[in-house]
Design a protein around this motif. Structure first.
Motif, short mmCIF file in Angstrom:
data_model
loop_
_atom_site.label_atom_id
_atom_site.label_comp_id
_atom_site.label_asym_id
_atom_site.label_seq_id
_atom_site.Cartn_x
_atom_site.Cartn_y
_atom_site.Cartn_z
N LYS A 18 0.81 -1.22 0.00
CA LYS A 18 0.00 0.00 0.00
C LYS A 18 0.85 1.27 0.00
CE LYS A 18 -3.79 -2.34 2.41
NZ LYS A 18 -4.72 -2.33 3.57
N THR A 43 -13.71 8.83 12.86
CA THR A 43 -13.23 7.63 12.17
C THR A 43 -13.59 7.71 10.70
OG1 THR A 43 -13.58 6.36 14.18
CG2 THR A 43 -13.31 5.11 12.11
N LYS A 81 -15.37 3.47 5.96
CA LYS A 81 -14.77 2.27 5.42
C LYS A 81 -14.68 2.39 3.90
CE LYS A 81 -15.05 -2.76 5.50
NZ LYS A 81 -15.81 -3.92 5.97
N ASP A 106 -1.28 -1.83 7.65
CA ASP A 106 -2.45 -1.57 8.49
C ASP A 106 -2.07 -0.98 9.84
OD1 ASP A 106 -4.07 -2.53 6.51
OD2 ASP A 106 -4.15 -4.57 7.31
N GLU A 107 -0.85 -1.25 10.26
CA GLU A 107 -0.39 -0.72 11.54
C GLU A 107 0.35 0.60 11.39
OE1 GLU A 107 2.46 -2.11 15.30
OE2 GLU A 107 1.93 -3.52 13.70
N SER A 163 -2.21 3.45 9.32
CA SER A 163 -3.55 3.77 9.82
C SER A 163 -3.47 4.72 11.00
CB SER A 163 -4.28 2.49 10.23
OG SER A 163 -3.59 1.86 11.29
N GLN A 164 -4.33 5.70 11.00
CA GLN A 164 -4.54 6.59 12.14
C GLN A 164 -6.00 7.00 12.11
OE1 GLN A 164 -1.66 9.69 11.61
NE2 GLN A 164 -2.71 10.63 9.90
N PRO A 165 -6.60 7.22 13.27
CA PRO A 165 -8.06 7.34 13.34
C PRO A 165 -8.64 8.59 12.72
CG PRO A 165 -7.06 7.77 15.48
CD PRO A 165 -5.96 7.28 14.60
N HIS A 197 -5.82 10.45 6.81
CA HIS A 197 -5.13 9.51 5.95
C HIS A 197 -3.62 9.62 6.16
CE1 HIS A 197 -8.82 8.91 3.69
NE2 HIS A 197 -8.94 10.22 3.62
N THR A 198 -2.93 8.51 6.00
CA THR A 198 -1.47 8.50 5.90
C THR A 198 -1.10 7.75 4.64
OG1 THR A 198 -1.10 8.61 8.29
CG2 THR A 198 0.69 7.76 6.93
#
Length: 691
Positions: free
Chosen positions: A88, A352, A355, A523-524, A527-529, A532-533
């Protein structure tokens, strides 16, 4: 003999040519004198001298050529991009050190036009400015610099497709007739800034992203932010000077007169100056920049600066009447040298993302992050201390927030470089207590102060991401995992401080393509709540085919010279300095027009290095000279290929020899392994003034 002429190439720059001729070569081991392998093919970028770089008949001054295979560049980029997409991430193409010796500007333009590459990294600000100016030159879909785009055969797959296996060497050739260049090209300087704080003016002006590589650079950047007057003055003067140059370029007659005046004798110096002054007094021709052609950059800058100062004074006078609460004026914390952390305003619960929500672009991510901080400040009370050390409490009005969000449109984009184990540059990952007696400041506090300056004081900054560099990446290494754990720990601390991270980049070529490394967990890490990163990989060596451990990559670089002398050496006679080579029998010796001054390593002399001529491989005889080297063609009485070599023949010192050749008879990776060095040490070591 094979004859070559300048019409086989089209000049791209003073040291680069791109071949548009279609020539046919062979891969056969036995070639006749009338079927010499061509130096140039339709798939070739040539890094060479200004004369075109084709080994010619012996009465011309061409010497050696560094040839770049465009289809291999495209193929390697496709492999890198496919592997990056699997985790990604997108690709930042590293073109530092003149593209690892392959020609930074020409390589970048090719990858942008043919492959859609839109992010590039260099080592110095000077490299970045040259690359930015190259991308600003006019171009169209089918032609660039007089070279037809449809003459290029690309191995890059069309958008939306990728090789079934990113580690496969096979790819379907696709001919691109339209440029894939993005309208927004990112350029990042990986090396630390030099000459700060004034160097930040150039980063700012040319839209180049800066790497903040430690507290000292962050401190200098905040000094630059705190001096808007000098920043505006420099910006106006530079803009005026460039406008003047554009105006002069629109009048070739004026340029020629200036050149004549500058190069005239003492006797006609005054006459030339009078003619120039007379011409300046003439009415300007109607064109967009004509009004600047008779105004000096300094005078124009002073006039524009006076207007800006008066406008700024009027705006400040207006701002002094904006919102006071209980008689106290709003005071934002200004950047200082201490990096004393600014107390963050209370933040609303992060939203959040929906999805399946797609990444909207880095600029949108950075803008969203900045606006979120502004919204948080708007929705809460900001507690700061004024000059009298009294606490002023106020709600930030929408007018002030709007002004802070829109007053500065151009921003200097910066990245925080983290030292997770490379040990060269970067912020430390370990947390530092607030009451640390050594005077150190925590990395998170420094980043937060700079982000707060961007949000609350309208500083012309834009936080663009955090990155680190892998020191060791191979199948048996465990160090890469320890580095990524340290990096993730810092990312989590930054995010817990309420700072959204637009981009993250960690992997180099080896870390990306080593199949057993599973350190990067998108995914780790990405991801941030609340925002976007976007993940990036920074790759150079793999794109240039200089990572031999990965068999899916193809060789890009070819070094060629020409034979200038052939003679028979009697048994017992010597050739070269120190008589390092003494003929064991009657042998045929060829002399080539390349030496260690051109960048061919002297350590490859005395049989260590090999040279391919007419499809056969011959050893280097004796020591490599400064401007020449000698090759042992075999016994004088032998009737094999060595006896057919003559003056004007092409000699390949490494790399693919024809359009359909992947590696060549003399592989660069083998030479590098012999000398226990890297392939980039060979290509970067080539003398661009001679080769």
């Amino acid at each position: 003999m094979g004859q070559y002429s300048d019409r086989d190439t089209a000049s791209v720059a003073s040291k680069l040519t791109i071949s548009t001729a279609s020539t046919n070569g062979t891969n056969g081991m036995s070639l006749s004198a009338s079927n010499v392998p061509p130096l140039m093919t339709s798939d070739t970028i040539v890094v060479s001298n200004a004369n075109g770089g084709i080994p010619p008949p012996p009465d011309t001054k061409h010497r050696a050529v560094h040839q770049i295979k465009r289809s291999s560049l495209s193929h390697n980029y496709a492999c890198v991009e496919s592997a990056a997409n699997q985790q990604k991430c997108s690709v930042i193409v590293v073109v530092k050190a003149d593209g690892y010796g392959h020609g930074a500007i020409q390589t970048a333009l090719h990858l942008a036009d043919s492959c859609g590459a839109d992010a590039f990294a260099v080592a110095t600000l000077e490299e970045a400015i040259a690359l930015r100016k190259a991308f600003e030159l006019p171009h169209n879909n089918n032609h660039r610099n007089g070279v037809k785009r449809n003459s290029v055969t690309n191995l890059f797959l069309a958008p939306g497709t990728a090789p079934t296996d990113p580690r496969s060497r096979s790819a379907s050739p696709i001919t691109n007739t339209r440029s894939m260049r993005s309208p927004h090209i990112r350029i990042l300087v990986l090396g630390p800034p030099v000459g700060y704080p004034r160097c930040f003016d150039d980063y700012y002006y040319y839209n180049v992203e800066v790497m903040v590589s430690g507290p000292e650079v962050a401190q200098a950047l905040m000094h630059w932010v705190a001096n808007p007057a000098q920043r505006k003055r420099t910006l106006v003067e530079r803009a005026a000077q460039e406008a003047k140059q554009k105006a002069l370029s629109a009048h070739p007659s004026r340029q020629s007169m200036i050149a004549t005046s500058n190069h005239g004798t003492d006797d006609d110096e005054n006459s030339g100056q009078d003619e120039l002054e007379e011409q300046v007094k003439q009415p300007a021709q109607p064109h967009s920049a004509a009004t600047l052609s008779n105004v000096s950059g300094h005078d124009l800058a002073k006039e524009v600066r006076a207007i800006l100062i008066s406008q700024h004074a009027a705006k400040n006078q207006s701002d002094n009447h904006v919102n006071t609460t209980n008689g106290s004026s709003i005071t934002f914390v200004k950047p200082n040298n201490s990096f004393k952390p600014v107390q963050p305003p209370p933040s609303p619960p992060p939203a959040t993302p929906k999805k399946g929500e797609r990444f909207g672009g880095i600029e949108a991510a950075a803008h969203t992050s900045r606006m979120r901080h502004i919204a948080a400040a708007k929705a809460s009370e900001v507690f700061v201390e004024d000059d009298c050390c009294e606490t002023a409490t106020s709600s930030v009005s929408s007018t002030v927030v709007g002004r802070a969000a829109s007053r500065v449109k151009r921003r200097l984009r910066w990245h925080a470089l983290v030292d997770s184990g490379m040990g060269r540059l970067g912020f430390r990952t370990e947390a530092v207590p607030r009451n640390d007696v050594s005077g150190k400041y925590d990395t998170v506090d420094i980043i937060k102060e700079m982000v707060d300056a961007e949000v609350h004081t309208d500083a012309p900054l834009e936080f663009y991401g955090i990155c680190t560099h892998m020191a060791e990446a191979n199948e048996s290494s465990t160090y890469t995992n320890s580095q990524i754990q340290k990096f993730k720990g810092l990312l989590n601390r930054v995010r817990r401080a309420g700072i959204s991270i637009p981009t993250v980049s960690t992997d180099n070529s080896a870390a990306l393509l080593t199949p057993t490394l599973t350190h990067f967990e998108p995914d780790e890490i990405l991801s941030q709540p609340d925002a976007h990163t976007r993940g990036y990989v920074r790759c150079g060596g793999a794109i240039y085919g200089q990572r031999p451990a990965f068999k899916q990559l193809r060789a890009v670089s070819t070094l060629k010279a020409s034979v200038r002398h052939v003679a028979v050496l009697k048994e017992g006679e010597s050739v070269g300095y120190d008589r390092a080579y003494i003929a064991p029998r009657d042998v045929r010796i060829a002399t080539l027009t390349i030496g260690f001054a051109d960048g061919y390593p002297r350590e490859l002399g005395n049989g260590v290095g090999k040279v391919s001529i007419r499809g056969a491989v011959f050893p280097v005889a004796g020591n490599v000279c400064m401007d020449m080297l000698m090759v042992d063609l075999g016994p004088a009485e032998d009737d094999r290929i060595g006896s057919q070599v003559g003056v004007g023949d092409v000699a390949t010192l490494w790399g693919p020899e024809t359009e359909h050749d992947d590696e060549g008879l003399v592989r660069l990776q083998d030479l590098a392994a012999t000398l226990k060095t890297t392939q980039s040490a060979f290509t970067c070591g080539l003398n661009k003034n001679r080769v």
